[in-house]
Scaffold this motif. Structure first.
Motif, PDB file in Angstrom:
ATOM      1  N   SER A 187       2.921  19.712  19.664  1.00 47.02           N
ATOM      2  CA  SER A 187       2.761  20.136  18.210  1.00 47.02           C
ATOM      3  C   SER A 187       2.424  18.906  17.456  1.00 47.02           C
ATOM      4  N   ILE A 188       1.742  19.379  16.173  1.00 46.85           N
ATOM      5  CA  ILE A 188       1.579  18.396  15.093  1.00 46.85           C
ATOM      6  C   ILE A 188       2.490  18.831  14.042  1.00 46.85           C
ATOM      7  N   ARG A 189       3.047  17.783  13.444  1.00 45.89           N
ATOM      8  CA  ARG A 189       3.751  17.743  12.064  1.00 45.89           C
ATOM      9  C   ARG A 189       2.914  17.189  11.120  1.00 45.89           C
ATOM     10  N   ARG A 190       2.472  17.950   9.916  1.00 46.30           N
ATOM     11  CA  ARG A 190       1.575  17.340   8.958  1.00 46.30           C
ATOM     12  C   ARG A 190       2.586  16.517   8.493  1.00 46.30           C
ATOM     13  N   HIS A 191       1.903  15.295   7.789  1.00 44.61           N
ATOM     14  CA  HIS A 191       2.870  14.320   7.197  1.00 44.61           C
ATOM     15  C   HIS A 191       3.073  14.717   5.472  1.00 44.61           C
ATOM     16  N   GLU A 192       2.055  15.255   4.984  1.00 44.95           N
ATOM     17  CA  GLU A 192       2.257  15.459   3.611  1.00 44.95           C
ATOM     18  C   GLU A 192       3.203  16.933   3.106  1.00 44.95           C
ATOM     19  N   THR A 198       0.768  -1.241   0.218  1.00 41.02           N
ATOM     20  CA  THR A 198       0.039  -0.054   0.029  1.00 41.02           C
ATOM     21  C   THR A 198       0.783   1.417  -0.173  1.00 41.02           C
ATOM     22  N   GLU A 199       0.115   2.360  -0.565  1.00 40.44           N
ATOM     23  CA  GLU A 199       1.071   3.673  -0.611  1.00 40.44           C
ATOM     24  C   GLU A 199       0.400   4.649  -0.135  1.00 40.44           C
ATOM     25  N   ASN A 200      -0.462   4.311   0.835  1.00 45.81           N
ATOM     26  CA  ASN A 200      -1.215   5.402   1.639  1.00 45.81           C
ATOM     27  C   ASN A 200      -0.542   6.326   2.130  1.00 45.81           C
ATOM     28  N   PRO A 201      -1.155   7.695   2.283  1.00 47.10           N
ATOM     29  CA  PRO A 201      -0.193   8.822   2.977  1.00 47.10           C
ATOM     30  C   PRO A 201       0.083   8.386   4.613  1.00 47.10           C
ATOM     31  N   ASP A 202       0.908   8.740   5.191  1.00 46.33           N
ATOM     32  CA  ASP A 202       1.085   8.526   6.778  1.00 46.33           C
ATOM     33  C   ASP A 202       0.290   9.415   7.415  1.00 46.33           C
ATOM     34  N   GLY A 203      -0.065   9.029   8.782  1.00 45.05           N
ATOM     35  CA  GLY A 203      -0.600   9.933   9.429  1.00 45.05           C
ATOM     36  C   GLY A 203       0.239  11.056  10.095  1.00 45.05           C
ATOM     37  N   ASP A 204      -0.211  11.960  10.880  1.00 46.71           N
ATOM     38  CA  ASP A 204       0.700  13.142  11.201  1.00 46.71           C
ATOM     39  C   ASP A 204       1.336  12.590  12.515  1.00 46.71           C
ATOM     40  N   GLU A 205       2.430  13.219  12.741  1.00 46.40           N
ATOM     41  CA  GLU A 205       3.399  13.152  13.978  1.00 46.40           C
ATOM     42  C   GLU A 205       2.870  14.070  14.974  1.00 46.40           C
TER      43      GLU A 205
END
Length: 583
Positions: A421-426, A192-199
């Motif tokens: 903090s939240i780091r957006r994966h994309e 699968t190549e689904n985008p990961d969730g955020d950190e």
């Protein structure tokens, strides 16, 4: 001519079906040549404030079968049963129906097991690469992190509160089949190549968290307690540096644990705090200009009649006479607190407690927070007396800790928070949490006076002397409260909550710490049980932070005792005597 016309119609119809779209036929084609499987994206990691892993997603493999093309089903079931956790009967039941084209055999297995099954080269068995949640520290921060359900959803704690951010992009994977209905894949494995969730990065310090959990766990064992709770806040912002409930549990086996054990009692439970609430009575009286630290009250030599009841001190031997407000808090006089409450009155005291956050949710970014209770007016005199020393009102450990943080931070009540903090994966964008001010409860001057008064509690003759830390000024208050009987009226016989709430260093607070031991069987006074635990945690926190000790001589230390703290007041004209108001 008719024959030519029929052929022309057939050719045109064939061309129409071949070259022009047709929804019904397209759907039939898709059902014949495709199978749609729902898979989760890789869930984002949860880190502590130093970037250490608290929760992460590791690669796993899930086995599925196409029963229609699977041959020798009984033999296949026997082979798989030797490698998998399921029995022969369970596996056979999954694969015996030839009309099914896709069925999960087992999800989230390690690579070693996948390789063994793959080596069997059984036609009709295939794998898909998935992700599985792992908690590398087992029980660390267990009640607050939360855990995952079988379908990859967050069920409690941070995993639930920030499920949408952590989840990533949920997608459907299309498993293509050939004309005979057989899955098409590369070497029997789908990727699968689904985008990961955020950190997500928390405000938690893992080393402080470990120290806190170790102390709580030891207290439960030593005092044979039902449980214990603790919170460490950043004194300036109310960021949560550590938060724990004991006993803990292994997050990797969370669903095997009873819900009662998994409950995060620091925010979901409330109880009568006892004498830790005297602090906020005095703070309210101070801001209303009704008292000063050296205002004196007569404490009736150990017994005072209020209505048809008698208010007494915690110990029969305690027969206090005239005492200052600072001394009243230092020795934790119930009668002195009652008299101060009668000076303040029910309306102002209730407003003061609400301003410190009691009776309202703090707004912490965790699920399940309780409000606690501050009873509506009117209050009879006996209820007012009870509330003055922490009965007749309930609060959660987090509410109590945050109220002490308001005094430590110069009178400002902040909203506690756990996500830094939240780091957006994309995009790589980092969204930081900013400290949020709820209200100004005290002036800076009144907050400074309260900090000074609270240092007397840990001085000579004070109830919190066991909370002292060598080389540092400590401010705080002990608490010993009976537990309300949840099944009826009154209190549980022999049921107590022993606690201590305070901050360090008192002259410039960096940490606010609250600890409580629930229903200890060996001892029950907060001064004996909770105060020493506070001392050890506070000592570790300031030394690990690299805060330099404040070297004090015996003559200059405010913690020589209540009298020494009072002597630091420059305005002696603030001293006055007052008697009980009965009107």
């Amino acid at each position: 001519m008719v024959f030519v016309g029929l052929w022309t119609v057939l050719i045109l119809r064939a061309a129409y079906l071949q070259f022009l779209p047709h929804e019904r036929l397209t759907n039939l084609q898709n059902r014949q040549f495709q199978t749609i499987v729902n898979l989760e994206a890789r869930r984002g990691p949860i880190l502590d404030r130093q970037g250490r892993d608290l929760a992460l997603s590791t690669t796993t493999y899930s086995l599925y079968a196409d029963p229609k093309i699977l041959e020798g089903k009984r033999n296949v079931a026997r082979k798989l049963a030797k490698e998998l956790d399921d029995t022969y009967e369970v596996i056979l039941n999954k694969i015996k129906d030839p009309s099914r084209r896709f069925v999960w055999i087992q999800r989230w297995m390690p690579q070693e097991k996948m390789q063994k099954i793959k080596a069997m080269k059984i036609r009709g068995l295939s794998f898909v690469e998935e992700w599985r949640r792992v908690y590398p520290n087992d029980s660390l921060l267990a009640h607050t992190l939360g855990f995952m359900g079988n379908e990859g959803q967050g069920l409690e704690g941070v995993e639930l509160a920030y499920n949408k951010d952590l989840l990533g992009d949920h997608k459907k994977i299309i498993v293509r089949r050939d004309a005979r209905g057989r899955p098409l894949m590369a070497e029997g494995l789908l990727f699968t190549e689904n985008p990961d969730g955020d950190e997500i990065k928390l405000t938690i310090d893992s080393e402080l968290q470990y120290a806190l959990e170790n102390e709580l766990s030891s207290a439960v064992k030593e005092f044979e307690a039902g449980s214990a709770y603790g919170i460490i806040l950043d004194a300036k912002t109310s960021a949560i540096r550590a938060i724990a409930t004991a006993p803990a549990f292994d997050l990797n086996k969370a669903q095997r644990v009873a819900p009662e054990i998994r409950r995060n009692r620091t925010i979901t439970d409330s109880y009568e705090p006892g004498s830790t609430m005297k602090t906020f009575l005095i703070a309210t009286a101070l801001r209303e200009k009704l008292i000063q630290p050296n205002t004196k009250f007569f404490c009736e030599n150990g017994a005072m009649k209020v209505g048809d009841r008698i208010i007494r001190e915690a110990e029969a031997r305690e027969k206090f006479g005239w005492m200052t407000v600072t001394e009243i808090l230092a020795v934790s006089s119930n009668i002195g607190s009652t008299k101060i409450a009668f000076e303040v009155g029910p309306e102002k005291l209730r407003q003061g407690l609400e301003d410190f956050g009691f009776g309202h949710k703090s707004g912490v970014d965790l699920p399940g927070e309780v409000r606690g209770t501050v009873l509506p007016l009117p209050w009879r005199q006996h209820l007012l007396a009870n509330i003055s020393f922490g009965h007749g009102v309930t609060a959660s450990p987090l509410q109590i800790a945050n109220a002490y943080a308001a005094i430590a931070s110069g009178g400002t009540l902040h909203q506690p928070y756990i996500v830094e903090s939240i780091r957006r994966h994309e995009t790589g964008e980092v969204i930081e949490t900013k400290p949020k001010v709820i209200r100004q409860v005290l002036t800076k001057e009144d907050a400074e006076k309260m900090r000074m008064i609270l240092t007397a509690v840990t001085g000579k003759g004070g109830s919190g002397i066991n909370a002292r830390v060598n080389g540092f000024l400590v401010g705080g208050k002990t608490g010993t409260a009976q537990k309300v009987n949840p099944t009826g009226r009154g209190y549980i016989k022999g049921g107590y909550i022993s606690s201590f709430g305070g901050f360090i260093p008192a002259h410039d607070p960096q940490f606010v710490i609250y600890v409580a031991i629930d229903e200890p069987k060996k001892g029950y006074y907060g001064a004996q049980l909770a105060a020493p635990m506070f001392s050890r945690i506070a000592s570790y926190a300031v030394r690990r932070e690299g805060i330099a000790p404040l070297i004090l001589s015996e003559e200059t230390s405010p913690q020589r005792g209540p009298a020494a703290a009072i002597a630091k007041l420059k305005n002696a004209s603030l001293v006055k005597k007052t008697t009980l108001r009965t009107s």
